[in-house]
Design an enzyme around this catalytic site. Sequence first.
Site, mmCIF file in Angstrom:
data_model
loop_
_atom_site.group_PDB
_atom_site.id
_atom_site.type_symbol
_atom_site.label_atom_id
_atom_site.label_comp_id
_atom_site.label_asym_id
_atom_site.label_seq_id
_atom_site.Cartn_x
_atom_site.Cartn_y
_atom_site.Cartn_z
ATOM 1 N N HIS A 190 48.880 49.113 -9.917
ATOM 2 C CA HIS A 190 48.644 47.689 -10.114
ATOM 3 C C HIS A 190 49.167 46.877 -8.935
ATOM 4 O O HIS A 190 48.573 45.869 -8.573
ATOM 5 C CB HIS A 190 49.223 47.147 -11.417
ATOM 6 C CG HIS A 190 48.600 45.823 -11.745
ATOM 7 N ND1 HIS A 190 47.328 45.702 -12.253
ATOM 8 C CD2 HIS A 190 49.012 44.559 -11.544
ATOM 9 C CE1 HIS A 190 47.004 44.433 -12.368
ATOM 10 N NE2 HIS A 190 47.996 43.717 -11.954
ATOM 11 N N TYR B 81 47.645 43.690 -5.936
ATOM 12 C CA TYR B 81 48.193 42.504 -5.263
ATOM 13 C C TYR B 81 48.232 42.698 -3.758
ATOM 14 O O TYR B 81 48.217 41.724 -3.005
ATOM 15 C CB TYR B 81 49.568 42.160 -5.842
ATOM 16 C CG TYR B 81 49.452 41.790 -7.293
ATOM 17 C CD1 TYR B 81 48.720 40.652 -7.659
ATOM 18 C CD2 TYR B 81 49.971 42.574 -8.299
ATOM 19 C CE1 TYR B 81 48.539 40.330 -8.976
ATOM 20 C CE2 TYR B 81 49.798 42.251 -9.625
ATOM 21 C CZ TYR B 81 49.077 41.127 -9.968
ATOM 22 O OH TYR B 81 48.882 40.809 -11.271
ATOM 23 N N HIS C 54 35.663 42.959 -14.746
ATOM 24 C CA HIS C 54 36.859 42.209 -14.331
ATOM 25 C C HIS C 54 37.191 42.481 -12.862
ATOM 26 O O HIS C 54 37.356 41.553 -12.084
ATOM 27 C CB HIS C 54 38.048 42.597 -15.222
ATOM 28 C CG HIS C 54 39.366 42.154 -14.662
ATOM 29 N ND1 HIS C 54 39.750 40.831 -14.677
ATOM 30 C CD2 HIS C 54 40.366 42.835 -14.045
ATOM 31 C CE1 HIS C 54 40.946 40.725 -14.097
ATOM 32 N NE2 HIS C 54 41.336 41.928 -13.705
ATOM 33 N N PHE C 55 37.274 43.757 -12.489
ATOM 34 C CA PHE C 55 37.734 43.972 -11.108
ATOM 35 C C PHE C 55 36.634 43.762 -10.070
ATOM 36 O O PHE C 55 36.930 43.694 -8.883
ATOM 37 C CB PHE C 55 38.508 45.297 -10.944
ATOM 38 C CG PHE C 55 37.750 46.563 -11.169
ATOM 39 C CD1 PHE C 55 36.740 46.960 -10.331
ATOM 40 C CD2 PHE C 55 38.104 47.400 -12.233
ATOM 41 C CE1 PHE C 55 36.069 48.146 -10.531
ATOM 42 C CE2 PHE C 55 37.434 48.594 -12.440
ATOM 43 C CZ PHE C 55 36.407 48.968 -11.585
ATOM 44 N N HIS C 56 35.394 43.618 -10.523
ATOM 45 C CA HIS C 56 34.395 43.172 -9.549
ATOM 46 C C HIS C 56 34.498 41.668 -9.299
ATOM 47 O O HIS C 56 33.977 41.168 -8.301
ATOM 48 C CB HIS C 56 32.981 43.569 -9.985
ATOM 49 C CG HIS C 56 32.658 44.994 -9.612
ATOM 50 N ND1 HIS C 56 33.001 46.056 -10.400
ATOM 51 C CD2 HIS C 56 32.071 45.525 -8.503
ATOM 52 C CE1 HIS C 56 32.620 47.190 -9.807
ATOM 53 N NE2 HIS C 56 32.062 46.895 -8.663
ATOM 54 N N ARG D 279 32.944 52.719 -19.467
ATOM 55 C CA ARG D 279 32.870 52.770 -18.008
ATOM 56 C C ARG D 279 32.883 54.250 -17.592
ATOM 57 O O ARG D 279 33.028 55.140 -18.430
ATOM 58 C CB ARG D 279 34.062 52.041 -17.380
ATOM 59 C CG ARG D 279 35.386 52.673 -17.724
ATOM 60 C CD ARG D 279 36.580 51.889 -17.203
ATOM 61 N NE ARG D 279 36.705 51.980 -15.756
ATOM 62 C CZ ARG D 279 37.851 51.764 -15.092
ATOM 63 N NH1 ARG D 279 38.949 51.448 -15.753
ATOM 64 N NH2 ARG D 279 37.900 51.837 -13.786
ATOM 65 N N ARG D 280 32.710 54.491 -16.301
ATOM 66 C CA ARG D 280 32.838 55.829 -15.721
ATOM 67 C C ARG D 280 31.988 56.880 -16.430
ATOM 68 O O ARG D 280 32.470 57.938 -16.800
ATOM 69 C CB ARG D 280 34.302 56.267 -15.751
ATOM 70 C CG ARG D 280 35.142 55.491 -14.770
ATOM 71 C CD ARG D 280 36.582 55.943 -14.789
ATOM 72 N NE ARG D 280 37.247 55.517 -13.562
ATOM 73 C CZ ARG D 280 38.541 55.632 -13.346
ATOM 74 N NH1 ARG D 280 39.306 56.157 -14.248
ATOM 75 N NH2 ARG D 280 39.072 55.231 -12.214
#
Lengths: 583, 78
Positions: free
Chosen positions: A235, A239, A386-388, A449-450
């Site tokens: 995680h 950042y 979300h992470f896209h 996912r995946r």
Amino acid sequence: MRNAYVDQFPAEARVVKSAFWSSFLALAIGGIFGLVQALHRTDVLRFIDSTDYYTVLTAHGVLLAITFTIFFLVGIFTWAVTTSLDRGVVDIRFTWSWYVMMVTGTVLVAVAIFSGFLEEPPSILGSELYADVLFTFYSPLQAHPIFYIGLVLFVVGTWLAGFDWFRTWWAWRDENADERIPLPTFMVLTTTLFWYICTLGVALSILAFLLPWSLGIVDSVNPLLTRTLFWYFGHAVVYFWLMPTYVMWYIMLPKLSGGKLFSDPLARVVFVLFLLLSTPLGIHHQYLDPGIAEGYKFIAMTNTMFLLLPSLLTAFTVVASMEHGARQRGGEGYLGWLTALPWRDPVFTGMALAGLMFAAAGFSGMINAGMNINYLVHNTWWVVGHFHLTVGTAVALTFMAAAYWFIPQVTGKELWSRSVALGQVLLWFVGMTFMSNAMHRSGLFGMPRRTAEPQYQNFDFEPAVGTVAEMDAQVALGAVLLVVSLVLFLLNMVLTSFNGTSDSIPDNTYAGTLSGPEDAPEILDNLKLWTAIAVVLVIFAYTLPLASIVESGGLFGPGIDGRQLSLGADLEPALETLREVVA
Amino acid sequence: MSSATERETGDRAVESDSGDIGTVRELGHDEFDPIGTLILIAIYFAILVMLWLFMYFVEFLGNGPTVVGSLATVVGLA
């Protein structure tokens, strides 16, 4: 007379330019693999075998999440340190050495991953060359040793880069003992410090467990331990991608808006908070992992929620800085000032749209971070959506927009086309809106996912609104638009590099401040203090969970190695009591 | 400087080649009141609250209670 970065620091400009091109290459390959996956999953076009899906997915994840982001980061950070300290690096040969080490690591990793496409991968060091282990690469998935060795070289390269920035600052400090650390350098140093802290986890995971395991030195590993060590790093790395984006938003966006940064002290507080809180929260990726007590997960959730604070502070500071610029440009009214912003400038518009997407990602991130609601979306396509929005837009779009400013700075050549650049950033925003919203919605009704083929016999997904076909169409359309946008970006970069040098490149400057460092308490610059507190927080958050995982599952797997961790007679009752309290 | 890729026109850029208007006045720390920022952030928080309300229905009424079953019982949802 022209005063671009290449004129001020020609030697450093070459390194920065090389780092950018390394990142663009990774972006090109990784981005195209993203389209292959989107078309395959949605069953629009399937030209790869489904068994190769994980090779594609691993290449997409590693090349974009690790290579593209971090190569761009080292370029921006080298620029930020040298520009704000107004001096070059101490030894340019050292700077080249870490860059070469990162490239070598990347090549090894890529060779291992791409061998997965071969019918008969070669056998090296006694095992088949492949690495279908996804970006997260924890056990029980196992890669060839070359994959892990490549990762180690890459990470050590970043450590040396961090040392390079630190020693450039030390050299500057010797000549400027009473000066405050310039804000861009402060941002680089705090980010580097938490990178050192968090990468210790992944280094331990690779060197002590995964690499010996893949070499056959040990028979097995404790999967939960390697997962936890990965997320200890996994995680914080988020950042690490995000901080250069924040650097751009804090020190470039106000200038592009025509104004100044609202508050230097607030920016320092934000980066200190990231140093403190980036690492002791990785367990929030493991809410559904059995073997970790709920209490530890609750602590991780609390730390995660605290980390919303610096992001919300950033929303305020950056938007206020943009408003300052807009009002200096003649903007009026409660919201009418928005029209006074330079929306025809691709650098500004790309970064501003990236920030807007990040605001949306803030909401879906809060859902991920909440222990109960996370159960609803865990391992679904929601998380991918979300992470896209975060790394795929807030970071990637900011980097592409920044490149329109940086490439002329490091080459002395004028951008090939501003109009194409503007169209490109808008197209990315539109494409990601289609793709990401459909991914989020698919996750709400449990689409995983995946997986290469999310169609199951005798089972239909039941979306509350819309249909699966409609969402698949949005994902496929979005992915196509994103790749078109990517091609336009790369075209602009390549054609810019064919341009002749120009005398009309803007000066290499960054935003001034309305409230400067003189308003910031000096303790904010005490990096030793903040690092010590960050380490203590990590010890608080991770000692008991790791001890518990090793105690129950062994260092190398339960009942296999016989090397159970002994906590000693004195510590055991205390641990038991604490476990009862938090469990 | 008002535009990142504009041609250099001196310290106070007035108009870039894209037609963007540059700085027309200087606003210092004390003259600047970020009321527009306050409004935008208030709108953002309002959207967050609405989305949280939406998630309440998705989580509790759509798929049934998960880990907070006891709370759901208390509020009459289970």
